[in-house]
Design a protein around this motif. Sequence first.
Motif, PDB file in Angstrom:
ATOM      1  N   PRO A 143      -3.967  16.228  -3.247  1.00  0.00           N
ATOM      2  CA  PRO A 143      -4.688  15.851  -4.468  1.00  0.00           C
ATOM      3  C   PRO A 143      -4.919  14.349  -4.500  1.00  0.00           C
ATOM      4  CG  PRO A 143      -2.379  16.276  -4.963  1.00  0.00           C
ATOM      5  CD  PRO A 143      -2.581  16.663  -3.524  1.00  0.00           C
ATOM      6  N   ALA A 144      -6.093  13.926  -4.925  1.00  0.00           N
ATOM      7  CA  ALA A 144      -6.402  12.499  -4.975  1.00  0.00           C
ATOM      8  C   ALA A 144      -5.510  11.791  -5.981  1.00  0.00           C
ATOM      9  CB  ALA A 144      -7.869  12.288  -5.319  1.00  0.00           C
ATOM     10  N   GLY A 145      -5.081  10.591  -5.614  1.00  0.00           N
ATOM     11  CA  GLY A 145      -4.260   9.768  -6.485  1.00  0.00           C
ATOM     12  C   GLY A 145      -4.456   8.315  -6.118  1.00  0.00           C
ATOM     13  N   ARG A 146      -3.367   7.570  -6.084  1.00  0.00           N
ATOM     14  CA  ARG A 146      -3.418   6.158  -5.713  1.00  0.00           C
ATOM     15  C   ARG A 146      -3.125   6.022  -4.217  1.00  0.00           C
ATOM     16  NH1 ARG A 146       1.454   4.941  -9.367  1.00  0.00           N
ATOM     17  NH2 ARG A 146       1.854   7.008  -8.461  1.00  0.00           N
ATOM     18  N   ALA A 147      -4.004   5.345  -3.509  1.00  0.00           N
ATOM     19  CA  ALA A 147      -3.848   5.220  -2.051  1.00  0.00           C
ATOM     20  C   ALA A 147      -3.803   3.761  -1.643  1.00  0.00           C
ATOM     21  CB  ALA A 147      -4.994   5.926  -1.338  1.00  0.00           C
ATOM     22  N   LEU A 148      -2.963   3.491  -0.640  1.00  0.00           N
ATOM     23  CA  LEU A 148      -2.902   2.175  -0.009  1.00  0.00           C
ATOM     24  C   LEU A 148      -3.344   2.327   1.437  1.00  0.00           C
ATOM     25  CD1 LEU A 148      -2.029  -0.847  -0.004  1.00  0.00           C
ATOM     26  CD2 LEU A 148       0.239  -0.053   0.745  1.00  0.00           C
ATOM     27  N   ASP A 149      -4.375   1.573   1.820  1.00  0.00           N
ATOM     28  CA  ASP A 149      -4.863   1.544   3.198  1.00  0.00           C
ATOM     29  C   ASP A 149      -4.362   0.253   3.826  1.00  0.00           C
ATOM     30  OD1 ASP A 149      -6.217   1.791   5.576  1.00  0.00           O
ATOM     31  OD2 ASP A 149      -8.217   1.593   4.721  1.00  0.00           O
ATOM     32  N   VAL A 150      -3.390   0.376   4.731  1.00  0.00           N
ATOM     33  CA  VAL A 150      -2.744  -0.784   5.346  1.00  0.00           C
ATOM     34  C   VAL A 150      -3.515  -1.195   6.596  1.00  0.00           C
ATOM     35  CG1 VAL A 150      -0.630  -1.664   6.393  1.00  0.00           C
ATOM     36  CG2 VAL A 150      -0.499  -0.058   4.471  1.00  0.00           C
ATOM     37  N   GLY A 151      -4.013  -2.429   6.604  1.00  0.00           N
ATOM     38  CA  GLY A 151      -4.828  -2.884   7.725  1.00  0.00           C
ATOM     39  C   GLY A 151      -6.171  -2.176   7.721  1.00  0.00           C
ATOM     40  N   CYS A 152      -6.926  -2.372   6.656  1.00  0.00           N
ATOM     41  CA  CYS A 152      -8.129  -1.566   6.407  1.00  0.00           C
ATOM     42  C   CYS A 152      -9.294  -1.910   7.320  1.00  0.00           C
ATOM     43  CB  CYS A 152      -8.557  -1.677   4.956  1.00  0.00           C
ATOM     44  SG  CYS A 152      -9.220  -3.300   4.490  1.00  0.00           S
ATOM     45  N   GLY A 153      -9.216  -3.050   8.036  1.00  0.00           N
ATOM     46  CA  GLY A 153     -10.316  -3.409   8.931  1.00  0.00           C
ATOM     47  C   GLY A 153     -11.634  -3.529   8.189  1.00  0.00           C
ATOM     48  N   GLU A 154     -12.655  -2.897   8.738  1.00  0.00           N
ATOM     49  CA  GLU A 154     -13.992  -2.976   8.147  1.00  0.00           C
ATOM     50  C   GLU A 154     -14.229  -1.935   7.059  1.00  0.00           C
ATOM     51  OE1 GLU A 154     -16.218  -4.798  12.096  1.00  0.00           O
ATOM     52  OE2 GLU A 154     -15.520  -2.718  12.063  1.00  0.00           O
ATOM     53  N   ALA A 188       2.359  -9.261   0.781  1.00  0.00           N
ATOM     54  CA  ALA A 188       1.649  -8.781  -0.407  1.00  0.00           C
ATOM     55  C   ALA A 188       2.591  -8.459  -1.551  1.00  0.00           C
ATOM     56  CB  ALA A 188       0.816  -7.544  -0.056  1.00  0.00           C
ATOM     57  N   GLN A 189       3.840  -8.141  -1.242  1.00  0.00           N
ATOM     58  CA  GLN A 189       4.867  -7.842  -2.253  1.00  0.00           C
ATOM     59  C   GLN A 189       4.343  -6.827  -3.280  1.00  0.00           C
ATOM     60  OE1 GLN A 189       6.067 -11.781  -3.680  1.00  0.00           O
ATOM     61  NE2 GLN A 189       7.628 -11.894  -2.104  1.00  0.00           N
ATOM     62  N   LEU A 190       3.932  -5.699  -2.776  1.00  0.00           N
ATOM     63  CA  LEU A 190       3.411  -4.632  -3.623  1.00  0.00           C
ATOM     64  C   LEU A 190       4.526  -4.049  -4.486  1.00  0.00           C
ATOM     65  CD1 LEU A 190       1.393  -2.946  -0.777  1.00  0.00           C
ATOM     66  CD2 LEU A 190       0.405  -4.244  -2.667  1.00  0.00           C
ATOM     67  N   ALA A 191       4.179  -3.616  -5.674  1.00  0.00           N
ATOM     68  CA  ALA A 191       5.168  -3.013  -6.564  1.00  0.00           C
ATOM     69  C   ALA A 191       5.729  -1.746  -5.924  1.00  0.00           C
ATOM     70  CB  ALA A 191       4.525  -2.670  -7.906  1.00  0.00           C
ATOM     71  N   PRO A 192       7.037  -1.588  -5.906  1.00  0.00           N
ATOM     72  CA  PRO A 192       7.636  -0.416  -5.266  1.00  0.00           C
ATOM     73  C   PRO A 192       7.148   0.890  -5.899  1.00  0.00           C
ATOM     74  CG  PRO A 192       9.307  -2.073  -5.724  1.00  0.00           C
ATOM     75  CD  PRO A 192       8.063  -2.517  -6.418  1.00  0.00           C
ATOM     76  N   GLY A 193       6.991   1.916  -5.070  1.00  0.00           N
ATOM     77  CA  GLY A 193       6.631   3.242  -5.557  1.00  0.00           C
ATOM     78  C   GLY A 193       5.276   3.329  -6.217  1.00  0.00           C
ATOM     79  N   SER A 194       4.315   2.527  -5.742  1.00  0.00           N
ATOM     80  CA  SER A 194       3.029   2.433  -6.441  1.00  0.00           C
ATOM     81  C   SER A 194       1.969   3.412  -5.953  1.00  0.00           C
ATOM     82  CB  SER A 194       2.457   1.013  -6.297  1.00  0.00           C
ATOM     83  OG  SER A 194       3.277   0.078  -6.935  1.00  0.00           O
ATOM     84  N   PHE A 195       2.183   4.072  -4.794  1.00  0.00           N
ATOM     85  CA  PHE A 195       1.075   4.802  -4.190  1.00  0.00           C
ATOM     86  C   PHE A 195       1.452   6.233  -3.817  1.00  0.00           C
ATOM     87  CE2 PHE A 195       0.481   0.288  -3.345  1.00  0.00           C
ATOM     88  CZ  PHE A 195      -0.801   0.104  -3.840  1.00  0.00           C
ATOM     89  N   ALA A 214       8.438  -4.796   7.895  1.00  0.00           N
ATOM     90  CA  ALA A 214       7.185  -4.052   7.742  1.00  0.00           C
ATOM     91  C   ALA A 214       7.447  -2.571   7.518  1.00  0.00           C
ATOM     92  CB  ALA A 214       6.299  -4.254   8.963  1.00  0.00           C
ATOM     93  N   GLU A 215       8.378  -2.004   8.289  1.00  0.00           N
ATOM     94  CA  GLU A 215       8.708  -0.598   8.122  1.00  0.00           C
ATOM     95  C   GLU A 215       9.218  -0.315   6.712  1.00  0.00           C
ATOM     96  OE1 GLU A 215       9.468  -2.675  10.673  1.00  0.00           O
ATOM     97  OE2 GLU A 215      10.390  -1.526  12.309  1.00  0.00           O
ATOM     98  N   ARG A 216      10.083  -1.192   6.244  1.00  0.00           N
ATOM     99  CA  ARG A 216      10.656  -1.001   4.909  1.00  0.00           C
ATOM    100  C   ARG A 216       9.594  -1.177   3.814  1.00  0.00           C
ATOM    101  NH1 ARG A 216      16.013  -0.416   5.622  1.00  0.00           N
ATOM    102  NH2 ARG A 216      16.887  -1.296   7.529  1.00  0.00           N
ATOM    103  N   ALA A 217       8.649  -2.065   4.040  1.00  0.00           N
ATOM    104  CA  ALA A 217       7.576  -2.249   3.063  1.00  0.00           C
ATOM    105  C   ALA A 217       6.693  -1.001   2.978  1.00  0.00           C
ATOM    106  CB  ALA A 217       6.736  -3.469   3.435  1.00  0.00           C
ATOM    107  N   LEU A 218       6.433  -0.364   4.121  1.00  0.00           N
ATOM    108  CA  LEU A 218       5.665   0.886   4.107  1.00  0.00           C
ATOM    109  C   LEU A 218       6.370   1.940   3.267  1.00  0.00           C
ATOM    110  CD1 LEU A 218       4.579   1.313   7.851  1.00  0.00           C
ATOM    111  CD2 LEU A 218       3.056   0.909   5.911  1.00  0.00           C
ATOM    112  N   LEU A 253      13.908   5.145   9.982  1.00  0.00           N
ATOM    113  CA  LEU A 253      14.408   4.686   8.684  1.00  0.00           C
ATOM    114  C   LEU A 253      14.356   5.770   7.607  1.00  0.00           C
ATOM    115  CD1 LEU A 253      12.883   1.088   8.446  1.00  0.00           C
ATOM    116  CD2 LEU A 253      15.182   1.754   9.130  1.00  0.00           C
ATOM    117  N   LEU A 254      13.797   6.923   7.923  1.00  0.00           N
ATOM    118  CA  LEU A 254      13.679   7.983   6.932  1.00  0.00           C
ATOM    119  C   LEU A 254      15.034   8.669   6.735  1.00  0.00           C
ATOM    120  CD1 LEU A 254      10.302   9.576   8.084  1.00  0.00           C
ATOM    121  CD2 LEU A 254      10.672   7.953   6.217  1.00  0.00           C
ATOM    122  N   ASP A 255      15.498   8.704   5.484  1.00  0.00           N
ATOM    123  CA  ASP A 255      16.774   9.349   5.185  1.00  0.00           C
ATOM    124  C   ASP A 255      16.519  10.687   4.494  1.00  0.00           C
ATOM    125  OD1 ASP A 255      16.020   8.674   2.591  1.00  0.00           O
ATOM    126  OD2 ASP A 255      17.393   6.969   2.463  1.00  0.00           O
TER     127      ASP A 255
END
Length: 210
Positions: free
Chosen positions: A42-53, A101-108, A126-130, A172-174
């Motif tokens: 279902p569509a919601g909030r999406a983060l595209d990391v390294g969106c390029g063009e 970017a310090q994105l708000a946790p749990g935003s997407f 970087a892994e933890r930020a994802l 890192l996935l628990d």
Amino acid sequence: MSDTYLGDPAVRAEWDRRYADRGQLWSGRPNGALVAEVAGLPAGRALDVGCGEGADAVWLAAAGWDVTALEVSGVALERAAGHARDAGVTVGWVHAGLVEAQLAPGSFDLVSAQYPALLRTPDAAAERALLAAVAPGGTLLVVHHAGMEDHEPADGDFDPADFVSPSMVAALLDDGWEVERDERRPRVAPDGGAGAHHVEDLVLRARRRR
């Protein structure tokens, strides 16, 4: 779109050079793994990391997602914004590195990293930020070229050993995560664009339980 950049100036300069060297670096079409994996969500909030063009970000926005697209190259972001205007969709563009970017946790509800060039660090920043960006119940999708570990960098090329791979994220996935996909499979590659010669993908898809 703000001109403010958050990140390493050397990284920005390197990617600006790579984009400026070609009128179009990528194919202009969304990545096949993204299309396949997101089709049933279902569509919601999406983060595209390294969106390029911007092909993935524009595709997601056209499919009804509220998209934030992150990119270190200002040259790429200008092209991406133009593609979004042409498509008549709205995307929130962020000129920054993922960690900076310090994105708000749990935003997407979806965090998509398609062939990301995320530098490895001893603290796995970087892994933890994802992982941190994914909302409870949301999906993390990391896709990379298979076989990169055997790639010998040419002069001036990237060394794959310097960058985050899907396996590093998976490590890192628990038990707060459910791994829905962790596999190597044939790549559905659009014609043209850098990276078109890669024929297999590594695909990691995980859902955050809490």
